[in-house]
Design a protein around this motif. Structure first.
Motif, short mmCIF file in Angstrom:
data_model
loop_
_atom_site.label_atom_id
_atom_site.label_comp_id
_atom_site.label_asym_id
_atom_site.label_seq_id
_atom_site.Cartn_x
_atom_site.Cartn_y
_atom_site.Cartn_z
N PHE A 49 50.53 37.09 49.04
CA PHE A 49 49.61 36.01 48.68
C PHE A 49 50.40 34.80 48.18
CE2 PHE A 49 45.20 35.50 46.48
CZ PHE A 49 45.08 34.23 47.01
N CYS A 50 51.29 35.02 47.22
CA CYS A 50 52.07 33.91 46.66
C CYS A 50 53.01 33.31 47.70
CB CYS A 50 52.87 34.41 45.46
SG CYS A 50 51.86 34.75 44.02
N GLY A 51 53.58 34.17 48.53
CA GLY A 51 54.45 33.67 49.59
C GLY A 51 53.69 32.79 50.57
N GLY A 52 52.46 33.19 50.87
CA GLY A 52 51.63 32.38 51.76
C GLY A 52 51.32 31.02 51.15
N ILE A 53 51.08 31.00 49.84
CA ILE A 53 50.85 29.72 49.15
C ILE A 53 52.08 28.83 49.28
CG2 ILE A 53 50.55 28.67 46.88
CD1 ILE A 53 48.81 31.08 46.12
N GLY A 94 48.01 22.19 37.19
CA GLY A 94 48.20 23.63 37.28
C GLY A 94 47.09 24.33 38.05
N LEU A 95 47.48 25.33 38.83
CA LEU A 95 46.53 26.17 39.57
C LEU A 95 46.85 27.62 39.24
CD1 LEU A 95 44.35 26.79 41.73
CD2 LEU A 95 46.18 26.62 43.46
N GLY A 124 34.35 32.97 31.52
CA GLY A 124 33.51 31.80 31.30
C GLY A 124 33.89 30.63 32.18
N ILE A 125 34.51 30.89 33.33
CA ILE A 125 34.86 29.81 34.27
C ILE A 125 33.61 29.48 35.08
CG2 ILE A 125 36.33 29.14 36.19
CD1 ILE A 125 37.89 29.61 33.64
N GLU A 126 33.16 28.25 35.03
CA GLU A 126 31.89 27.90 35.66
C GLU A 126 31.98 27.87 37.19
OE1 GLU A 126 30.40 24.30 34.05
OE2 GLU A 126 30.08 25.13 32.03
N ASP A 127 33.10 27.46 37.72
CA ASP A 127 33.20 27.33 39.17
C ASP A 127 34.62 27.69 39.60
OD1 ASP A 127 32.83 26.81 41.82
OD2 ASP A 127 33.01 24.64 41.62
N SER A 128 34.82 28.95 39.94
CA SER A 128 36.13 29.39 40.42
C SER A 128 36.10 29.42 41.95
CB SER A 128 36.44 30.79 39.88
OG SER A 128 37.64 31.30 40.45
N PRO A 129 36.86 28.55 42.61
CA PRO A 129 36.85 28.55 44.08
C PRO A 129 37.48 29.83 44.62
CG PRO A 129 38.58 27.12 43.26
CD PRO A 129 37.79 27.53 42.07
N VAL A 130 36.96 30.33 45.71
CA VAL A 130 37.52 31.52 46.34
C VAL A 130 38.63 31.09 47.30
CG1 VAL A 130 37.08 33.43 47.92
CG2 VAL A 130 35.43 32.89 46.13
N LEU A 131 39.81 31.66 47.08
CA LEU A 131 40.94 31.44 47.97
C LEU A 131 41.34 32.81 48.52
CD1 LEU A 131 43.11 29.52 49.15
CD2 LEU A 131 44.53 30.07 47.15
N ALA A 158 45.69 29.95 59.12
CA ALA A 158 45.23 28.56 59.27
C ALA A 158 44.03 28.29 58.38
CB ALA A 158 44.88 28.28 60.74
N ALA A 159 43.09 29.25 58.33
CA ALA A 159 41.91 29.09 57.47
C ALA A 159 42.32 29.07 56.01
CB ALA A 159 40.91 30.20 57.75
N PHE A 160 43.28 29.92 55.65
CA PHE A 160 43.78 29.96 54.28
C PHE A 160 44.42 28.63 53.89
CE2 PHE A 160 47.86 30.32 52.04
CZ PHE A 160 47.42 30.70 50.77
N ALA A 161 45.27 28.09 54.78
CA ALA A 161 45.96 26.83 54.48
C ALA A 161 44.96 25.70 54.27
CB ALA A 161 46.93 26.48 55.61
N ASP A 162 43.87 25.70 55.03
CA ASP A 162 42.85 24.67 54.86
C ASP A 162 42.17 24.79 53.49
OD1 ASP A 162 43.38 23.63 57.36
OD2 ASP A 162 41.72 24.67 58.35
N ARG A 163 41.85 26.03 53.10
CA ARG A 163 41.20 26.23 51.79
C ARG A 163 42.13 25.82 50.65
NH1 ARG A 163 39.12 31.05 54.43
NH2 ARG A 163 40.89 32.25 53.66
N LEU A 164 43.42 26.19 50.78
CA LEU A 164 44.40 25.85 49.75
C LEU A 164 44.57 24.34 49.65
CD1 LEU A 164 46.58 26.70 47.70
CD2 LEU A 164 48.20 26.83 49.62
N GLU A 165 44.66 23.66 50.79
CA GLU A 165 44.83 22.21 50.80
C GLU A 165 43.66 21.52 50.09
OE1 GLU A 165 45.45 18.50 53.97
OE2 GLU A 165 45.06 20.53 54.69
#
Length: 527
Positions: free
Chosen positions: A20-24, A97-98, A309-316, A508-515
């Motif tokens: 996962f981290c390597g892909g990031i 930070g992410l 208590g995170i109101e909006d955590s995006p799914v990656l 490719a879908a992952f890279a788009d979400r991360l971007e």
């Protein structure tokens, strides 16, 4: 060009979290950013790239000392710090930070509302309160005490009109292999006390004494906010052969003891109560330093938003290198995952899969084989040997610490893919023991293998109707597998569905979400 650091504490293990981290890192480098991979020991980037089916050659490797403080300091050298290390307490000091969550820890360090007020009024102090600082690991299961790293701090806030005496309670026990800890207790930058923890007598009297925390006495000024820092030398249990624990540990912290007699008794006997005298969640200390907290699945996001208590955590969703579905399929079943038993945490349940395969053979399906692929470190050797003994007499092939090419070949040849993480666990009490996503499941699906997976955690998001099967008991696993082996048409149609479903989780879908997530962080802060 944005300077980005991607941190993982366990790069050398080459597991799903590291993929996962390597892909990031790869996706950000390919997007034109200057990417530095932060690690605690040197490794061959090309070899790890091959093992993870990634390309990290555009990234720069930087070695930092172990411990949250050192990593936190290193993060300050970059524009964006991406922390993808499991349960990492590192505070971000970069401009942005992410934090990427594989699964969240349970909140600790706070008893909210009336319960906390009652405890404070009975055994606590009405004019002292405490706030967690940096450098603490989450509590060991059921123990109540927490480990410090090399440097950990708590703020003592006094509303008293005169100086108050407080004791910092430190556990005396420390593994003999780690040697004693030379501890300094610093108050607002000045050393107030020194002591040595560990290395005591092994006699009965010495062992009894080790169970009583050492009280390091300090004086807190009146009407003040005082930072108390605990510094000491550290050890890593895994490096000393003390089990699969990669954390950098200092000493056990039992809490802060004030001068109430009842509080003194409670804090020494029940450390977890003492920790709850703080006025904040200890988890929130490092979370506040990150702009966004991303979750690796909808399953994980539910707990991130509820527990933290995170109101909006995006799914990656993790990046998956999709395999071509043109392999010569054989009568083989594959399972992929590191070998470690339940006592080590997130077990992949290979022992249960061997049991199921024996039952499958006993039902008359004798011309199929099982391939078990996974890493085996020195702490997992005992479990690995146990699985091998259970597999004696069966056509089961073991691929321990296999290279990426071997893993690819096994998946390309497998007609069926098994996954059992979470089986036998209580999803309500221990959701962290479910499969949080399931990278290997998607890899297998993309190659045309039909997934037959335990119905828990993130697997339910991946394996949908027509793209595979979910089971809850070993009998269901055996029955579903038998049905597939006896129906070539069902096997073929489900294989096609699995291939189509896997495309949702491609790189490719992952890279788009991360971007999109990184772009939102940078744009928001620029504005």
């Amino acid at each position: 060009m944005t300077s980005i650091a991607v941190y993982n504490e366990y790069w050398e293990t080459g597991g799903g979290g590291e993929m996962f981290c390597g892909g990031i890192a790869q996706a950000l480098a390919e997007a034109g950013h200057q990417v530095t991979v932060l690690a605690h020991q040197a490794f061959d980037i090309e070899a790890l790239s091959e093992r993870l089916s990634l390309d990290l050659t555009r990234c720069t490797l930087s070695i930092v000392e172990r411990g949250p403080a050192a990593v936190s300091a290193a993060s300050a050298e970059h524009d964006l710090f991406v922390n993808g290390s499991y349960l990492s307490p590192v505070v971000n000091r970069a401009a942005h930070g992410l934090y990427v969550v594989h699964f969240p820890s349970r909140p600790w360090g706070r008893t909210p509302g009336r319960t906390a007020n009652l405890y404070r009024s009975v055994v606590g102090s009405t004019d002292l309160r405490f706030e967690w600082g940096e450098g603490f690991h989450e509590p060991d299961g059921g123990g109540g005490t927490v480990w410090t790293s090399g440097e950990a701090s708590i703020t003592v806030i006094s509303g008293a009109d005169e100086p108050r005496r407080v004791n910092v309670l430190l556990g005396r026990s420390r593994p003999a292999a780690a040697g004693p800890a030379d501890v300094e207790v610093v108050v607002d930058g000045e050393v107030q006390a020194r002591t040595t923890i560990g290395g005591g007598s092994s006699t009965l009297t010495g062992r009894i004494r080790n169970r009583i925390p050492e009280a390091v006495q300090l004086t807190v000024p009146p009407q003040s906010s005082t930072v108390v820092t605990i510094r000491c030398n550290v050890f890593v249990p895994d490096e000393l052969g003390l089990g699969p624990d990669h954390r950098t540990l200092g000493v056990r912290f039992h809490g802060i003891e004030v001068d109430s007699r009842l509080h003194s008794v409670a804090s020494r006997l029940v450390p977890s109560l003492n920790h709850r005298l703080t006025n904040q969640d200890a988890t929130s200390v490092f979370l506040r330093s990150y702009d966004r907290v991303a979750s690796n699945s909808e399953f994980t996001r539910g707990y991130v938003e509820s527990w933290w208590g995170i109101e909006d955590s995006p799914v990656l969703y993790p990046p998956v290198q999709l395999r071509p579905a043109d392999g010569d399929k054989k009568r083989s079943i594959a399972a992929v995952g590191r070998f470690f038993g339940k006592d080590a945490g997130h077990s992949k349940k290979q022992l249960e899969l061997v049991t199921a395969f024996r039952r499958l053979r006993g039902s008359g399906i004798e011309d199929w084989t099982l391939d078990l692929v996974g890493g085996v470190d020195q702490n997992a050797r005992g479990y690995f040997d146990e699985v091998r003994r259970a597999a004696e007499g069966l056509p089961i092939r073991f691929h321990a610490n296999a290279e990426g090419s071997v893993r690819d070949r096994v998946l390309s040849e497998a007609s069926i893919f098994w996954h059992a993480t979470g089986f036998g666990e209580d999803p309500e009490r221990s959701p962290e023991l479910m499969e949080h996503f399931g990278i290997s499941t998607v890899e297998a699906m993309s190659s045309g293998s039909v997934p037959v997976v335990f119905a828990g955690g993130g697997q339910n998001e991946i394996v949908t109707d027509g793209a595979g099967f979910r089971w809850r008991t070993l009998d269901e696993l055996v029955a579903t597998t038998r049905r597939l082996t006896e129906s070539p048409e069902l096997l073929a149609t489900t294989s096609a569905g699995a291939v189509a479903r896997a495309q949702t989780f491609g790189f490719a879908a992952f890279a788009d979400r991360l971007e999109a997530i990184v772009g939102e962080i940078l744009d928001a802060n620029e504005g």
